[in-house]
Enzyme design. Sequence first.
Site, PDB file in Angstrom:
ATOM      1  N   SER A 119      -5.848  38.404  75.192  1.00  0.00           N
ATOM      2  CA  SER A 119      -6.331  38.634  76.547  1.00  0.00           C
ATOM      3  C   SER A 119      -5.511  39.742  77.211  1.00  0.00           C
ATOM      4  O   SER A 119      -5.437  40.848  76.677  1.00  0.00           O
ATOM      5  CB  SER A 119      -6.300  37.316  77.356  1.00  0.00           C
ATOM      6  OG  SER A 119      -7.031  37.433  78.547  1.00  0.00           O
ATOM      7  N   GLU A 220     -12.905  41.854  72.046  1.00  0.00           N
ATOM      8  CA  GLU A 220     -13.346  40.544  72.523  1.00  0.00           C
ATOM      9  C   GLU A 220     -13.277  40.569  74.041  1.00  0.00           C
ATOM     10  O   GLU A 220     -12.627  41.436  74.627  1.00  0.00           O
ATOM     11  CB  GLU A 220     -12.469  39.428  71.942  1.00  0.00           C
ATOM     12  CG  GLU A 220     -11.016  39.445  72.390  1.00  0.00           C
ATOM     13  CD  GLU A 220     -10.759  38.741  73.725  1.00  0.00           C
ATOM     14  OE1 GLU A 220     -11.422  37.729  74.033  1.00  0.00           O
ATOM     15  OE2 GLU A 220      -9.883  39.222  74.479  1.00  0.00           O
ATOM     16  N   HIS A 284     -11.183  34.323  73.373  1.00  0.00           N
ATOM     17  CA  HIS A 284     -11.295  33.186  74.285  1.00  0.00           C
ATOM     18  C   HIS A 284     -12.289  32.176  73.719  1.00  0.00           C
ATOM     19  O   HIS A 284     -13.349  31.911  74.287  1.00  0.00           O
ATOM     20  CB  HIS A 284     -11.743  33.658  75.660  1.00  0.00           C
ATOM     21  CG  HIS A 284     -10.799  34.591  76.334  1.00  0.00           C
ATOM     22  ND1 HIS A 284     -10.684  35.927  76.002  1.00  0.00           N
ATOM     23  CD2 HIS A 284      -9.901  34.379  77.324  1.00  0.00           C
ATOM     24  CE1 HIS A 284      -9.770  36.500  76.773  1.00  0.00           C
ATOM     25  NE2 HIS A 284      -9.283  35.589  77.583  1.00  0.00           N
TER      26      HIS A 284
END
Length: 316
Positions: A119, A220, A284
Amino acid sequence: MTVRPTHTLFPYAPVPALPSEGVIGVIAPAGPASLDTDKAVQWMRARGYSLRVFPGVYENDGYLAGSDEVRLNDLHGAFADTDVAAIICLRGGYGTPRLLDRIDFDLLRANAKPFIGYSDITALHLAIARYAGFVTFHGPLLNADLLGGKQKPTESSFFNMLRGQVKAGSVLTHPVAYPLSTIEPGIAHGRLLGGNLSMIASTMGTPYEIDAEGVILFIEDINEPLYRIDRLLTHLRLAGTLGKLRGVLVGDVAGVDAAALARLLKQTFEPLRIPVLAGWRSGHCDPNLTLPMGALVKLDAGNKVLVLEQDVVVKR
């Protein structure tokens, strides 16, 4: 079938393998989260490790886990601590870009060790790759993943990669319960690099942007509707980044319809004639598989295979 040119990239340096026993350090270089220290210590102890929690983990400065100075000191301290065998981040959120121009990359390079997160931690993966030149790991966060009860492949992928059980020539395993999708067939060799798409785009135009030449891009994201994913990819295309790539591995894009995403990926990458494989369970998602950032890999999108082409850790 398109076969991309054989890579001539030098491999990034592998890092020392995680020993069967040792100390794992936890830092919070981005957002804050409440850590159940007893639970974390017991979880690590059950797997043969002790935990060293750095001070910023217990701080809270609004949307940041402590001040920039505290978070930077923890990052430097965890790398400099010779007792710490690996570093895992507490959570993502936001905060790591604020540290980039103050990081002592010479210190990190001199004390290279497994560094794990995803992230917002993408900014650190990109910066370390560019200025320290060793492999890092897009993998689980302590709170959300390892302590969050995610499926067993999250843990097994993490430990197998860091302990050196996944060697050069290994096919990276992917759960059969989560089918992969070939967007564009072909074979490419290159350096796997990337992470969170929003963070990759936000660093463009800075000294810490992705060095995309010869790269197999991993992306992602979460909480971004399809039009924003389109905008982010278009940003990278207009910046010339996509034209430098040898292939693309698409991880979890949470909250986006899979068929609509596949259409967007086809529109974006078909003109580039590079292999694209989608649906890899990293990011995630549950499970969240560990990927080695900066490592040389072979992507065979037609056969839905990702092969590691270098050792990413070395036994001490």
